[in-house]
Motif scaffolding. Sequence first.
Motif, PDB file in Angstrom:
ATOM      1  N   LEU A  96       0.639  -1.432  -0.255  1.00 13.80           N
ATOM      2  CA  LEU A  96       0.109   0.027  -0.481  1.00 13.80           C
ATOM      3  C   LEU A  96       0.904   0.896  -0.099  1.00 13.80           C
ATOM      4  CD1 LEU A  96      -2.396  -1.216   2.457  1.00 13.80           C
ATOM      5  CD2 LEU A  96      -3.099  -1.804   0.569  1.00 13.80           C
ATOM      6  N   VAL A  97       0.557   1.911  -0.983  1.00 13.98           N
ATOM      7  CA  VAL A  97       1.396   3.346  -1.373  1.00 13.98           C
ATOM      8  C   VAL A  97       0.449   4.428  -1.043  1.00 13.98           C
ATOM      9  CG1 VAL A  97       3.374   4.482  -2.530  1.00 13.98           C
ATOM     10  CG2 VAL A  97       2.851   2.299  -2.918  1.00 13.98           C
ATOM     11  N   GLU A  98       1.223   5.613  -0.420  1.00  7.70           N
ATOM     12  CA  GLU A  98      -0.293   6.932   0.341  1.00  7.70           C
ATOM     13  C   GLU A  98       0.550   7.926   0.275  1.00  7.70           C
ATOM     14  OE1 GLU A  98      -0.419   4.667   4.850  1.00  7.70           O
ATOM     15  OE2 GLU A  98       1.277   5.050   3.402  1.00  7.70           O
ATOM     16  N   SER A  99       0.089   8.551  -1.176  1.00  7.56           N
ATOM     17  CA  SER A  99       0.116   9.776  -1.126  1.00  7.56           C
ATOM     18  C   SER A  99      -0.846  11.643  -0.690  1.00  7.56           C
ATOM     19  CB  SER A  99       0.534  10.182  -2.583  1.00  7.56           C
ATOM     20  OG  SER A  99      -0.675  10.044  -3.035  1.00  7.56           O
ATOM     21  N   GLY A 100      -0.092  12.459  -0.650  1.00  4.69           N
ATOM     22  CA  GLY A 100      -1.053  13.788  -0.091  1.00  4.69           C
ATOM     23  C   GLY A 100      -0.733  14.558   1.213  1.00  4.69           C
ATOM     24  N   ASN A 147     -12.543   0.995  -7.635  1.00  6.18           N
ATOM     25  CA  ASN A 147     -12.016  -0.542  -7.264  1.00  6.18           C
ATOM     26  C   ASN A 147     -11.055  -0.903  -7.961  1.00  6.18           C
ATOM     27  OD1 ASN A 147     -13.792  -0.659  -4.626  1.00  6.18           O
ATOM     28  ND2 ASN A 147     -15.778  -1.288  -6.194  1.00  6.18           N
ATOM     29  N   ALA A 148     -11.530  -0.395  -9.498  1.00  3.85           N
ATOM     30  CA  ALA A 148     -10.416  -1.276 -10.276  1.00  3.85           C
ATOM     31  C   ALA A 148      -8.981  -0.434 -10.629  1.00  3.85           C
ATOM     32  CB  ALA A 148     -11.633  -0.622 -11.998  1.00  3.85           C
ATOM     33  N   LYS A 149      -9.137   0.454  -9.544  1.00  6.29           N
ATOM     34  CA  LYS A 149      -7.356   0.674  -9.440  1.00  6.29           C
ATOM     35  C   LYS A 149      -7.184   0.880  -7.869  1.00  6.29           C
ATOM     36  CE  LYS A 149      -7.536   4.882 -11.752  1.00  6.29           C
ATOM     37  NZ  LYS A 149      -7.589   6.364 -12.565  1.00  6.29           N
ATOM     38  N   HIS A 150      -7.463  -0.221  -7.683  1.00  6.16           N
ATOM     39  CA  HIS A 150      -7.642  -0.359  -6.270  1.00  6.16           C
ATOM     40  C   HIS A 150      -7.411   0.908  -5.089  1.00  6.16           C
ATOM     41  CE1 HIS A 150      -8.020  -4.803  -7.474  1.00  6.16           C
ATOM     42  NE2 HIS A 150      -7.401  -4.951  -7.634  1.00  6.16           N
ATOM     43  N   ALA A 206      -2.933   3.984  -3.162  1.00 12.06           N
ATOM     44  CA  ALA A 206      -3.201   2.714  -4.148  1.00 12.06           C
ATOM     45  C   ALA A 206      -2.725   1.144  -3.585  1.00 12.06           C
ATOM     46  CB  ALA A 206      -2.698   3.196  -5.401  1.00 12.06           C
ATOM     47  N   ALA A 207      -3.177  -0.086  -3.545  1.00 12.63           N
ATOM     48  CA  ALA A 207      -2.874  -1.345  -3.036  1.00 12.63           C
ATOM     49  C   ALA A 207      -2.457  -1.492  -4.511  1.00 12.63           C
ATOM     50  CB  ALA A 207      -3.994  -2.199  -3.129  1.00 12.63           C
ATOM     51  N   SER A 208      -1.154  -2.949  -4.257  1.00 13.27           N
ATOM     52  CA  SER A 208      -0.852  -3.200  -5.626  1.00 13.27           C
ATOM     53  C   SER A 208       0.031  -4.785  -5.325  1.00 13.27           C
ATOM     54  CB  SER A 208       0.614  -2.348  -6.424  1.00 13.27           C
ATOM     55  OG  SER A 208       1.110  -1.957  -5.465  1.00 13.27           O
ATOM     56  N   GLY A 209       0.060  -5.529  -6.066  1.00 10.74           N
ATOM     57  CA  GLY A 209       1.291  -7.016  -5.729  1.00 10.74           C
ATOM     58  C   GLY A 209      -0.444  -8.652  -5.922  1.00 10.74           C
ATOM     59  N   THR A 210      -0.395  -9.341  -5.035  1.00 13.21           N
ATOM     60  CA  THR A 210      -1.282 -10.371  -5.094  1.00 13.21           C
ATOM     61  C   THR A 210      -2.546 -10.118  -4.609  1.00 13.21           C
ATOM     62  OG1 THR A 210       0.517 -11.757  -5.623  1.00 13.21           O
ATOM     63  CG2 THR A 210      -0.829 -13.080  -5.010  1.00 13.21           C
ATOM     64  N   ILE A 211      -3.082  -9.410  -5.599  1.00 14.93           N
ATOM     65  CA  ILE A 211      -5.074  -9.237  -5.146  1.00 14.93           C
ATOM     66  C   ILE A 211      -5.643 -10.005  -5.615  1.00 14.93           C
ATOM     67  CG2 ILE A 211      -6.291  -7.437  -4.921  1.00 14.93           C
ATOM     68  CD1 ILE A 211      -4.463  -5.376  -4.759  1.00 14.93           C
TER      69      ILE A 211
END
Length: 121
Positions: A4-8, A73-76, A23-28
């Motif tokens: 999970l990567v936060e920004s802002g 949801n499409a971009k997690h 934004a969440a990434s990886g094995t989802i």
Amino acid sequence: QVQLVESGGGLVQAGGSLRLSCAASGTIFSIAAMAWYRQAPGKQRELVARIIVGGSINYADAVKGRFTISRDNAKHTVYLQMNSLKPEDTAVYYCKADVSTDWTNLPKGYWGQGTQVTVSS
């Protein structure tokens, strides 16, 4: 694994606004819920806002009417729009996602690294 990567985050004057993203990434396989927590110095981490699959949302009383959580949801990705900020909103804000990595397992909680929000008076 899941990241999970936060920004802002940043510094803003009282009454101002900020928008956080995570934004969440990886094995989802699926994400059951995404949420924002915050932790001020010397205090426990507390829930700010949470959105679950299907769209149900809940907010901490301290931020109701000022903060809005939303999710792509499409971009997690989850967002937190923060308006009418107050000095007491100063904290490190953390994103959390409850993620299933395949159809056989229950959701597991993953945390971001946190982003600092500072509201000056």
